[in-house]
Design an enzyme around this catalytic site. Structure first.
Site, short mmCIF file in Angstrom:
data_model
loop_
_atom_site.label_atom_id
_atom_site.label_comp_id
_atom_site.label_asym_id
_atom_site.label_seq_id
_atom_site.Cartn_x
_atom_site.Cartn_y
_atom_site.Cartn_z
N SER A 112 0.81 -1.33 0.08
CA SER A 112 0.14 -0.09 0.08
C SER A 112 0.84 1.12 0.01
CB SER A 112 -1.23 0.13 1.17
OG SER A 112 -0.24 -0.01 2.36
N PHE A 113 1.89 1.31 0.74
CA PHE A 113 2.82 2.29 0.99
C PHE A 113 3.51 2.62 -0.30
CE2 PHE A 113 6.09 5.21 3.37
CZ PHE A 113 5.35 6.19 3.29
N LYS A 134 7.05 5.37 16.60
CA LYS A 134 5.61 5.82 16.65
C LYS A 134 4.61 4.59 16.41
CE LYS A 134 5.05 5.59 11.84
NZ LYS A 134 3.70 5.34 10.90
N SER A 188 -4.64 3.32 10.84
CA SER A 188 -3.21 3.08 11.34
C SER A 188 -3.35 1.41 11.57
CB SER A 188 -2.85 3.75 12.41
OG SER A 188 -1.64 3.15 12.80
N LEU A 238 0.02 -7.51 9.36
CA LEU A 238 1.57 -6.95 10.07
C LEU A 238 0.95 -5.52 10.70
CD1 LEU A 238 4.41 -6.48 9.69
CD2 LEU A 238 4.15 -5.39 7.59
#
Length: 325
Positions: free
Chosen positions: A14-15, A192, A257, A282
């Site tokens: 996706s990223f 994060k 997220s 994941l």
């Protein structure tokens, strides 16, 4: 300032797909490199990556391939792979003859393994001569792919490289800032995800917005602690970059997220041991925890949020009073 004549993105999740879409807003020669032949054909013919981004349409001129033999021909190579695959992926690039003329932009978040280290430190041994920068920002993949407003920080020890990459990726709706503090951005990008797990747990416990705001402040302090231990944070203002504060806030506040979602589902689970054993998605923060614990032990650091999350996710690793019941 010069434009890159072509840009490669290595990683078809996706990223990676979203970053390829972003790069294609400014560059007419962008190719996504991935392993899945079916997805490559889908991107070429349908301009979608349904598995990772649903029916979001990708730029018409975006190309996709599984042929790594040609990646050496691209001036900028963006690495957008999970941290657990980082070492093997970089070694694979070396076998395909990339040279010191290829500029690398690392969008991977996390730490290198065996031994635990910053990705930048691992690159010093694997590809020591390539111009390298790091990309960290408050970027949900689907929003990037939809071309919605966003921002990111680009960090490099060579500020001219950071500026050139920023120039090539920036637009009216995507803004960038540059920094030479590659350590703080890497630490923030890895931690994060762990703090987002804590945010999800707190959400499940109905702790409220005050608690989440307090978490953000405490998380920034822990980012600074580890960053300074690893040689970062030469300027306190580095903590205010989009890639630090922005990414932390977005990740902790959004159920989009994966890590916040993981923390929330863990929090509402009645059988936490079974949940942890069976959870298949994941969650990068879960992957990063043991590596961060290595660094905490090595540098004798006090990072209570990390320790609390570890006691929830890695049972019996750290005896913490704040652990979940």
């Amino acid at each position: 300032m010069n434009k890159f004549k072509n840009i490669a993105v290595y990683g078809g999740g996706s990223f990676g797909t979203s970053l390829a879409s972003l790069a294609a807003q400014n560059c007419n020669n962008v190719t996504l490199f991935l392993r899945d032949e079916a997805i490559a054909k889908e991107i070429l013919h349908n301009k979608t990556n349904v598995k990772y981004l649903g029916d979001i349409k990708l730029p018409a001129h975006l190309q996709a391939t599984t042929n790594l033999d040609i990646i050496k021909d691209f001036e900028l190579i963006i690495i957008a792979l999970p941290s657990y695959a980082f070492d093997d992926s970089i070694k694979l690039l070396k076998t395909h003859s990339i040279s010191k003329d290829n500029t690398l932009l690392i969008a991977t978040k996390g730490f290198a393994r065996n031994p635990t280290a910053l990705l930048s430190d691992r690159l010093k041994t694997l590809l020591p001569y390539n111009p390298t920068a790091f990309f960290v920002g408050p970027n949900l993949a689907k929003e990037l792919a939809k071309n919605l407003p966003a921002s990111a920080s680009i960090a490099s020890l060579d500020i001219d490289i950071a500026n050139k990459i920023a120039y090539n990726l920036s637009s009216k709706i995507f803004t960038t800032n540059v920094s030479s503090d590659i350590v703080t951005l890497q630490v923030a990008g890895a931690l994060k995800n762990i703090f987002a797990i804590k945010s999800g747990i707190d959400l499940a416990r109905k702790q409220g917005e005050n608690a989440r705001a307090t978490l953000i402040v405490a998380a920034l302090k822990e980012i600074a602690i580890l960053s300074k231990a690893l040689g970062g944070m030469q300027k306190n203002s580095d903590i205010l970059l989009e890639g630090v504060v922005g990414d932390l806030v977005l990740t902790c506040y959004s159920l989009g997220s994966r890590n916040t979602k993981f923390g929330y589902e863990l929090g509402i689970s009645s059988d936490k041991k079974k949940f942890l054993q069976e959870y298949k998605e994941l969650a990068e923060g879960r992957e990063a925890l043991k590596l961060v614990l290595d660094l905490i032990k090595k540098y004798n650091l006090h990072m209570p949020i990390i320790s609390e999350v570890a006691s929830c996710v890695i049972p019996y690793v750290i005896p913490a009073k704040a652990g979940m019941t």
